[in-house]
Design a protein around this motif. Structure first.
Motif, PDB file in Angstrom:
ATOM      1  N   TYR A  33       0.781  -1.067   0.073  1.00 32.96           N
ATOM      2  CA  TYR A  33       0.004   0.007  -0.008  1.00 32.96           C
ATOM      3  C   TYR A  33       0.788   1.169  -0.135  1.00 32.96           C
ATOM      4  N   GLN A  34       2.028   1.188   0.667  1.00 34.35           N
ATOM      5  CA  GLN A  34       2.878   2.463   0.903  1.00 34.35           C
ATOM      6  C   GLN A  34       3.389   2.790  -0.617  1.00 34.35           C
ATOM      7  N   TRP A  36       1.825   2.317  -3.427  1.00 36.96           N
ATOM      8  CA  TRP A  36       0.722   3.174  -4.091  1.00 36.96           C
ATOM      9  C   TRP A  36       0.229   4.303  -3.638  1.00 36.96           C
ATOM     10  N   TYR A  37       0.592   4.685  -2.132  1.00 35.24           N
ATOM     11  CA  TYR A  37       0.111   5.874  -1.683  1.00 35.24           C
ATOM     12  C   TYR A  37       1.287   7.026  -1.991  1.00 35.24           C
ATOM     13  N   ASN A  38       2.685   6.611  -1.918  1.00 38.95           N
ATOM     14  CA  ASN A  38       3.729   7.406  -2.272  1.00 38.95           C
ATOM     15  C   ASN A  38       3.529   7.871  -3.622  1.00 38.95           C
ATOM     16  N   PHE A  57      -4.244   6.180  -4.665  1.00 40.72           N
ATOM     17  CA  PHE A  57      -4.809   6.271  -3.374  1.00 40.72           C
ATOM     18  C   PHE A  57      -6.097   5.041  -3.193  1.00 40.72           C
ATOM     19  N   ALA A  60      -4.144   1.996  -2.765  1.00 38.25           N
ATOM     20  CA  ALA A  60      -3.551   1.945  -1.328  1.00 38.25           C
ATOM     21  C   ALA A  60      -4.555   1.662  -0.406  1.00 38.25           C
ATOM     22  N   ALA A  70      -3.954   7.794   3.064  1.00 36.76           N
ATOM     23  CA  ALA A  70      -4.653   7.490   1.867  1.00 36.76           C
ATOM     24  C   ALA A  70      -5.751   8.186   1.342  1.00 36.76           C
ATOM     25  N   GLY A  73      -5.005  11.832   1.156  1.00 36.61           N
ATOM     26  CA  GLY A  73      -4.750  12.178  -0.071  1.00 36.61           C
ATOM     27  C   GLY A  73      -5.581  12.104  -1.169  1.00 36.61           C
ATOM     28  N   LYS A  74      -6.493  11.130  -1.042  1.00 38.90           N
ATOM     29  CA  LYS A  74      -7.489  11.279  -1.981  1.00 38.90           C
ATOM     30  C   LYS A  74      -8.564  12.298  -1.959  1.00 38.90           C
TER      31      LYS A  74
END
Length: 130
Positions: A33-34, A36-38, A57, A60, A70, A73-74
């Motif tokens: 997941y990290q 995809w988040y980054n 996001f 993630a 996440a 961020g989304k």
């Protein structure tokens, strides 16, 4: 992923190379997941490619639903394209996972203000966490 992170820190002349690194990392570690988040942060904040950022996001979130950054961020990426109802839903999910984060509450308040829901907005600003 480390290469992508380092390239982001080196600045804007390296953002596309950072994206290539994150894309490669997502192939090597598709369930991280990290990564995809980054990737989402890079796309949203630096490359201003909000659609792709939202997809990152979402990936993630799919992999780790309780990861509140996440959701945040989304929400921020959705704000950039003025999709305020989904923004509010994303911020509410972030709050559900991290209710004491004043930054999420402030972003939620701003979104409610955009929706002209002023009383709810007032109640969302962090002072109520006191």
């Amino acid at each position: 992923m480390g290469k992508g992170n380092t390239l982001v820190l080196l600045g804007k002349n390296n953002y596309l190379d950072a994206l290539i690194a994150y894309n490669q990392a997502s192939k090597i570690r598709p369930k991280d997941y990290q990564v995809w988040y980054n990737r989402g942060i890079l796309l949203s904040q630096h490359l201003k490619r909000q659609g792709e950022a939202i997809e990152s996001f979402d990936k993630a979130i799919q992999l780790r639903d309780n990861f509140h950054p996440a959701w945040l961020g989304k929400g921020i990426a959705l704000t950039e394209i003025a999709r305020y109802q989904p923004v509010l839903a994303a911020f509410d999910q972030a709050i559900k996972r991290q209710p004491q984060d004043p930054f999420i509450w402030a972003n939620r308040g701003d979104t409610l203000t955009e929706l002209k829901r002023y009383r709810e907005a007032r109640d969302s600003y962090p002072i109520h966490l006191g």
